[in-house]
Design a protein around this motif. Structure first.
Motif, PDB file in Angstrom:
ATOM      1  N   LEU A 194       0.832  -1.197   0.000  1.00 17.11           N
ATOM      2  CA  LEU A 194       0.000   0.000   0.000  1.00 17.11           C
ATOM      3  C   LEU A 194       0.871   1.253   0.000  1.00 17.11           C
ATOM      4  CD1 LEU A 194      -2.657   1.572   0.234  1.00 17.11           C
ATOM      5  CD2 LEU A 194      -2.527   1.226   2.718  1.00 17.11           C
ATOM      6  N   GLN A 195       1.894   1.270   0.823  1.00 12.85           N
ATOM      7  CA  GLN A 195       2.772   2.435   0.891  1.00 12.85           C
ATOM      8  C   GLN A 195       3.457   2.683  -0.451  1.00 12.85           C
ATOM      9  OE1 GLN A 195       2.865   4.688   3.238  1.00 12.85           O
ATOM     10  NE2 GLN A 195       4.281   5.857   1.998  1.00 12.85           N
TER      11      GLN A 195
ATOM     12  N   ARG B 140       0.937   4.163  -2.857  1.00  7.47           N
ATOM     13  CA  ARG B 140       0.695   5.573  -2.515  1.00  7.47           C
ATOM     14  C   ARG B 140       1.819   6.453  -3.049  1.00  7.47           C
ATOM     15  NH1 ARG B 140      -1.206   5.088   3.854  1.00  7.47           N
ATOM     16  NH2 ARG B 140      -3.420   4.793   3.445  1.00  7.47           N
ATOM     17  N   GLU B 141       3.062   6.046  -2.834  1.00  8.90           N
ATOM     18  CA  GLU B 141       4.213   6.825  -3.286  1.00  8.90           C
ATOM     19  C   GLU B 141       4.237   6.968  -4.800  1.00  8.90           C
ATOM     20  OE1 GLU B 141       7.536   4.768  -1.600  1.00  8.90           O
ATOM     21  OE2 GLU B 141       7.074   5.476   0.437  1.00  8.90           O
TER      22      GLU B 141
ATOM     23  N   ARG C 258      -5.916   2.813  -5.737  1.00  4.48           N
ATOM     24  CA  ARG C 258      -5.968   1.564  -4.991  1.00  4.48           C
ATOM     25  C   ARG C 258      -7.252   1.473  -4.170  1.00  4.48           C
ATOM     26  NH1 ARG C 258      -3.086   5.913  -4.151  1.00  4.48           N
ATOM     27  NH2 ARG C 258      -3.270   6.713  -2.089  1.00  4.48           N
TER      28      ARG C 258
ATOM     29  N   THR D 235      -5.574   8.630   2.353  1.00  5.40           N
ATOM     30  CA  THR D 235      -4.591   9.705   2.218  1.00  5.40           C
ATOM     31  C   THR D 235      -4.825  10.639   1.040  1.00  5.40           C
ATOM     32  OG1 THR D 235      -3.136   8.287   0.913  1.00  5.40           O
ATOM     33  CG2 THR D 235      -2.802   8.304   3.313  1.00  5.40           C
ATOM     34  N   ASP D 236      -5.574  10.188   0.021  1.00  2.00           N
ATOM     35  CA  ASP D 236      -5.818  11.045  -1.135  1.00  2.00           C
ATOM     36  C   ASP D 236      -7.001  10.521  -1.932  1.00  2.00           C
ATOM     37  OD1 ASP D 236      -4.885   9.097  -3.129  1.00  2.00           O
ATOM     38  OD2 ASP D 236      -2.878   9.548  -2.400  1.00  2.00           O
TER      39      ASP D 236
ATOM     40  N   GLU E 115      -7.644   6.699  -3.339  1.00  2.00           N
ATOM     41  CA  GLU E 115      -7.750   5.574  -2.409  1.00  2.00           C
ATOM     42  C   GLU E 115      -9.159   5.493  -1.855  1.00  2.00           C
ATOM     43  OE1 GLU E 115      -4.316   4.758   0.145  1.00  2.00           O
ATOM     44  OE2 GLU E 115      -5.708   4.913   1.833  1.00  2.00           O
TER      45      GLU E 115
ATOM     46  N   ARG F 289       3.203  14.272  -8.914  1.00  2.00           N
ATOM     47  CA  ARG F 289       2.501  13.164  -8.276  1.00  2.00           C
ATOM     48  C   ARG F 289       1.032  13.481  -8.084  1.00  2.00           C
ATOM     49  NH1 ARG F 289       6.636  10.668  -3.901  1.00  2.00           N
ATOM     50  NH2 ARG F 289       8.137   9.989  -5.429  1.00  2.00           N
TER      51      ARG F 289
ATOM     52  N   VAL G 246      -0.856  14.022  -3.995  1.00  2.00           N
ATOM     53  CA  VAL G 246       0.115  14.173  -2.905  1.00  2.00           C
ATOM     54  C   VAL G 246       0.311  15.636  -2.630  1.00  2.00           C
ATOM     55  CG1 VAL G 246       2.476  13.744  -2.167  1.00  2.00           C
ATOM     56  CG2 VAL G 246       1.280  12.039  -3.484  1.00  2.00           C
TER      57      VAL G 246
END
Length: 169
Positions: free
Chosen positions: A15-16, A19-20, A25, A39-40, A43, A166, A169
């Motif tokens: 998952l991390q 995200r990066e 996802r 986080t955004d 997701e 990105r 982010v």
């Protein structure tokens, strides 16, 4: 744009990474687990077990969000040498396309100088300087797309999205 399905919490590390990389996802959260904070806009989560139609509805929504917020998350190179990333594209010559292809196959990971040299000039003994010059040119071609090639001194190169490019982010 594909949406990656991630089991939570079993695939926490994956998952991390997603995200990066700005990849959409959908978290499949175990019934007895607290979901992580979203986080955004790329997701979402759903408890499992669930109906397949619910998963399809959420992945469709994530796909639409991704399109509105920058297009595909990973660059793509077609057979004609056209490199696409998000809503932009650039045409690459044969050597640039060979280098870009090698970098794209391991997007976000180190590609050795030796591998890049083999891909760009198969069967030829290429001078070290040839690769350096070609990478410099390729960097210039990719920069307007929001892509950058980072040098890992004496080892190789890593292709990634520029920080300002990105998604979410």
């Amino acid at each position: 744009m594909a949406v990656e399905l991630v089991r939570w919490p079993a695939e926490r590390d994956r998952l991390q990474t997603l995200r990066e990389r700005g990849i959409a996802r959908l978290l499949l959260v175990d019934d007895d687990t607290i979901p992580p904070p979203v986080t955004d806009c790329l997701e979402d989560w759903v408890r499992v077990p669930t109906f397949e139609r619910d998963i399809l509805a959420r992945t469709s929504t994530l796909t639409a969000r991704s399109s509105r917020h920058g297009g595909q998350a990973e660059p793509e190179l077609d057979d004609a040498g056209i490199l696409r990333f998000r809503d932009e594209w650039v045409s690459l010559g044969p050597v640039d396309a060979a280098l870009a292809g090698a970098l794209l196959e391991r997007y976000g990971e180190l590609v050795s100088r030796e591998e890049l040299t083999r891909r760009a000039w198969p069967g030829a003994a290429s001078a070290r300087n040839n690769l350096d010059v070609q990478i410099m040119r390729l960097r210039r071609r990719m920069a307007p797309l929001g892509l950058r090639i980072r040098t890992v001194r004496s080892h190789g190169y890593v292709l990634e999205a520029s920080k300002d490019a990105r998604v979410g982010v």
